[in-house]
Design a protein around this motif. Structure first.
Motif, PDB file in Angstrom:
ATOM      1  N   LYS A 233       0.697  -1.369   0.269  1.00 37.06           N
ATOM      2  CA  LYS A 233      -0.354   0.127  -0.337  1.00 37.06           C
ATOM      3  C   LYS A 233       0.356   1.393   0.245  1.00 37.06           C
ATOM      4  CE  LYS A 233      -3.624  -1.919   2.192  1.00 37.06           C
ATOM      5  NZ  LYS A 233      -4.699  -1.791   3.716  1.00 37.06           N
ATOM      6  N   LYS A 234       1.885   1.220   1.021  1.00 38.13           N
ATOM      7  CA  LYS A 234       3.152   2.402   0.760  1.00 38.13           C
ATOM      8  C   LYS A 234       3.872   2.391  -0.573  1.00 38.13           C
ATOM      9  CE  LYS A 234       3.091   1.272   6.047  1.00 38.13           C
ATOM     10  NZ  LYS A 234       4.241   1.569   6.945  1.00 38.13           N
ATOM     11  N   LEU A 235       4.003   1.345  -0.981  1.00 42.77           N
ATOM     12  CA  LEU A 235       4.395   1.873  -2.558  1.00 42.77           C
ATOM     13  C   LEU A 235       3.600   2.233  -3.493  1.00 42.77           C
ATOM     14  CD1 LEU A 235       6.842  -1.924  -2.287  1.00 42.77           C
ATOM     15  CD2 LEU A 235       7.650   0.739  -2.076  1.00 42.77           C
ATOM     16  N   LYS A 236       2.103   2.270  -3.459  1.00 41.90           N
ATOM     17  CA  LYS A 236       1.236   2.237  -4.180  1.00 41.90           C
ATOM     18  C   LYS A 236       1.215   3.311  -4.065  1.00 41.90           C
ATOM     19  CE  LYS A 236      -1.653   0.355  -7.440  1.00 41.90           C
ATOM     20  NZ  LYS A 236      -0.903  -0.784  -8.547  1.00 41.90           N
ATOM     21  N   ALA A 237       0.686   3.855  -3.028  1.00 46.19           N
ATOM     22  CA  ALA A 237       0.997   5.052  -3.030  1.00 46.19           C
ATOM     23  C   ALA A 237       2.438   6.274  -3.227  1.00 46.19           C
ATOM     24  CB  ALA A 237       0.606   5.287  -1.018  1.00 46.19           C
ATOM     25  N   ALA A 238       3.301   5.839  -3.439  1.00 43.14           N
ATOM     26  CA  ALA A 238       4.297   6.300  -3.490  1.00 43.14           C
ATOM     27  C   ALA A 238       4.547   6.045  -5.324  1.00 43.14           C
ATOM     28  CB  ALA A 238       5.728   5.809  -3.080  1.00 43.14           C
ATOM     29  N   ASN A 239       4.565   5.072  -5.840  1.00 48.81           N
ATOM     30  CA  ASN A 239       3.734   4.944  -7.263  1.00 48.81           C
ATOM     31  C   ASN A 239       3.267   4.271  -7.764  1.00 48.81           C
ATOM     32  OD1 ASN A 239       5.035   4.616  -9.684  1.00 48.81           O
ATOM     33  ND2 ASN A 239       6.740   3.873  -9.895  1.00 48.81           N
ATOM     34  N   LYS A 240       1.986   5.163  -7.788  1.00 46.53           N
ATOM     35  CA  LYS A 240       0.763   4.147  -8.643  1.00 46.53           C
ATOM     36  C   LYS A 240       0.604   3.330  -9.926  1.00 46.53           C
ATOM     37  CE  LYS A 240      -2.202   7.825  -6.673  1.00 46.53           C
ATOM     38  NZ  LYS A 240      -2.616   6.755  -5.913  1.00 46.53           N
ATOM     39  N   LYS A 241       1.923   3.362 -10.913  1.00 46.17           N
ATOM     40  CA  LYS A 241       2.344   2.682 -11.608  1.00 46.17           C
ATOM     41  C   LYS A 241       2.388   1.179 -11.533  1.00 46.17           C
ATOM     42  CE  LYS A 241       3.299   6.477 -14.841  1.00 46.17           C
ATOM     43  NZ  LYS A 241       4.273   7.175 -15.871  1.00 46.17           N
ATOM     44  N   LEU A 242       2.909   0.788 -10.240  1.00 43.19           N
ATOM     45  CA  LEU A 242       2.753  -0.455  -9.594  1.00 43.19           C
ATOM     46  C   LEU A 242       2.444  -1.592  -9.697  1.00 43.19           C
ATOM     47  CD1 LEU A 242       6.391   0.243  -7.181  1.00 43.19           C
ATOM     48  CD2 LEU A 242       6.406  -0.518  -9.468  1.00 43.19           C
ATOM     49  N   ASN A 243       2.189  -3.034 -10.080  1.00 48.06           N
ATOM     50  CA  ASN A 243       1.463  -3.634 -10.052  1.00 48.06           C
ATOM     51  C   ASN A 243       1.633  -4.426  -9.278  1.00 48.06           C
ATOM     52  OD1 ASN A 243       3.170  -5.341 -11.225  1.00 48.06           O
ATOM     53  ND2 ASN A 243       2.245  -5.302 -13.653  1.00 48.06           N
ATOM     54  N   HIS A 244       1.092  -5.721  -8.612  1.00 47.19           N
ATOM     55  CA  HIS A 244       0.668  -6.406  -7.767  1.00 47.19           C
ATOM     56  C   HIS A 244       2.770  -7.810  -7.765  1.00 47.19           C
ATOM     57  CE1 HIS A 244       0.735  -9.502  -4.216  1.00 47.19           C
ATOM     58  NE2 HIS A 244       0.454  -9.949  -5.399  1.00 47.19           N
ATOM     59  N   GLY A 245       2.753  -7.301  -9.690  1.00 48.46           N
ATOM     60  CA  GLY A 245       3.943  -8.693  -9.341  1.00 48.46           C
ATOM     61  C   GLY A 245       4.880  -7.492  -9.256  1.00 48.46           C
ATOM     62  N   GLN A 246       5.326  -6.776 -10.145  1.00 55.68           N
ATOM     63  CA  GLN A 246       6.389  -6.117  -9.551  1.00 55.68           C
ATOM     64  C   GLN A 246       6.574  -5.077  -8.292  1.00 55.68           C
ATOM     65  OE1 GLN A 246       5.031  -2.365 -11.984  1.00 55.68           O
ATOM     66  NE2 GLN A 246       5.974  -2.807 -13.911  1.00 55.68           N
ATOM     67  N   MET A 247       5.828  -5.129  -7.296  1.00 60.31           N
ATOM     68  CA  MET A 247       6.282  -4.415  -6.093  1.00 60.31           C
ATOM     69  C   MET A 247       6.421  -6.019  -5.129  1.00 60.31           C
ATOM     70  SD  MET A 247       3.079  -2.487  -4.857  1.00 60.31           S
ATOM     71  CE  MET A 247       1.836  -3.566  -5.765  1.00 60.31           C
ATOM     72  N   LEU A 248       5.939  -7.439  -5.703  1.00 59.28           N
ATOM     73  CA  LEU A 248       6.549  -8.645  -5.000  1.00 59.28           C
ATOM     74  C   LEU A 248       8.526  -8.899  -5.093  1.00 59.28           C
ATOM     75  CD1 LEU A 248       5.676 -10.684  -2.829  1.00 59.28           C
ATOM     76  CD2 LEU A 248       4.477 -12.005  -5.219  1.00 59.28           C
ATOM     77  N   SER A 249       8.898  -8.457  -6.572  1.00 55.30           N
ATOM     78  CA  SER A 249       9.449  -8.838  -6.793  1.00 55.30           C
ATOM     79  C   SER A 249      10.467  -7.557  -6.626  1.00 55.30           C
ATOM     80  CB  SER A 249       9.899  -8.930  -8.392  1.00 55.30           C
ATOM     81  OG  SER A 249       8.820  -9.540  -9.277  1.00 55.30           O
ATOM     82  N   MET A 250      10.115  -6.666  -6.324  1.00 55.47           N
ATOM     83  CA  MET A 250      10.633  -5.346  -5.432  1.00 55.47           C
ATOM     84  C   MET A 250      11.370  -5.842  -4.050  1.00 55.47           C
ATOM     85  SD  MET A 250       9.466  -1.390  -5.612  1.00 55.47           S
ATOM     86  CE  MET A 250       9.627  -1.470  -6.782  1.00 55.47           C
ATOM     87  N   LEU A 251       9.754  -6.842  -3.556  1.00 53.61           N
ATOM     88  CA  LEU A 251       9.988  -6.955  -2.053  1.00 53.61           C
ATOM     89  C   LEU A 251      11.158  -7.833  -1.908  1.00 53.61           C
ATOM     90  CD1 LEU A 251       6.285  -6.454  -0.584  1.00 53.61           C
ATOM     91  CD2 LEU A 251       8.109  -5.240  -0.857  1.00 53.61           C
TER      92      LEU A 251
END
Length: 289
Positions: A233-251
């Motif tokens: 949720k915090k990542l999405k607030a910082a960059n709305k273009k990120l999807n679930h797969g991209q955020m999971l790969s980042m983590l």
């Protein structure tokens, strides 16, 4: 009377089959899912249904609409959802369709106990569709020597009408004798496609669980997913273009960078990941992690 204010009313008792969604129970399920989502709670579904009721009265009671409500509730769900088929439970037919993780793959996961069963068709239905009686007879002809001999003689040898009638009766008696065993074998074979091992091989469940350790497993799994969703949720607030797969790969990349390549296997250990989340959050609460 059913209604104390009206003496003309009377109680009516109706029997309903277990493991089946009826219009009223399907609506209650959909309403519960929406309520949990509104409360922002994670959801665990103990799936043990054989499908939806399909009688004329149920169709009149809008069973299709209330089944669609369940799908709508899961599509809109914003928290982790876990579908678990318990020991000796089964998930069949339309019931599988409305709780399939593909409805909302970003939040839904499915697991099954080692003693559970699952599939759109039950074994009897699969045999009826895929292995009809004529196919069983062909199998008898190929495997059973006596049946094959009777069948061959009946078609080739010259005989009178009475002899042929006797041979046909012998053939039918042998067929009736073998049919229960062959039907049982074919049903058992069809049931092998409904085992958790087969479900895992097809990729429809994440993991096979044991009931004795399921509570501990879901404790750490739910805790991990809640922490991950909070960070996402915090990542999405910082960059709305990120999807679930991209955020999971980042983590995952951050976890490996923190632990080192040698310990990257710990990403699959929920307890280790939870401990890492907590350590990172407590070390610097002003950062996302």
């Amino acid at each position: 009377p059913a209604d104390p204010a009206n003496l003309d009313t009377e109680t009516k008792i109706t029997q309903q089959a277990g493991q089946v969604w009826f219009p009223n129970s399907a609506y209650k399920t959909a309403q519960a899912i929406k309520d949990f989502n509104r409360e922002e709670l994670p959801l665990i579904i103990f799936a043990n249904w054989r499908g939806f009721s399909g009688g004329m009265r149920d169709m009149y009671g809008e069973i299709l609409k209330y089944g669609a409500y369940i799908v709508d509730g899961l599509v809109e769900y914003k928290q982790p959802v876990f579908v678990y088929i318990p020991p000796f439970g089964e998930l069949r037919g339309g019931a599988w369709v409305v709780v399939d993780p593909k409805i909302n793959p970003d939040v839904m996961e499915m697991y099954a106990d080692k003693d559970s069963r699952g599939g759109v068709l039950e074994p009897e239905g699969t045999v009826t569709v895929q292995f009809k009686q004529r196919d069983i007879v062909q199998t008898m002809k190929r495997i059973d020597p006596l049946y094959n001999e009777l069948f061959t003689k009946n078609g080739k040898e010259e005989m009178t009408h009475e002899e042929r009638k006797k041979r046909v009766a012998e053939l039918r008696n042998r067929e009736a004798y073998l049919m229960p065993a062959y039907h049982m074998i074919s049903t058992t074979f069809a049931e092998l496609h409904d085992t958790p091992q087969r479900m895992a091989a097809k990729g429809v469940i994440r993991e096979i669980l044991d009931w004795r350790t399921a509570r501990e497993f879901f404790y750490w799994k739910v805790k991990r997913r809640i922490l991950e969703f909070d960070v996402e949720k915090k990542l999405k607030a910082a960059n709305k273009k990120l999807n679930h797969g991209q955020m999971l790969s980042m983590l995952r990349r951050w976890f490996i960078e923190s632990k080192g390549p040698v310990q990257n296997y710990l990403w699959d250990d929920d307890r280790a990941v939870v401990a890492w989340w907590v350590t990172q959050r407590n070390s610097n609460p002003f950062q996302i992690i």
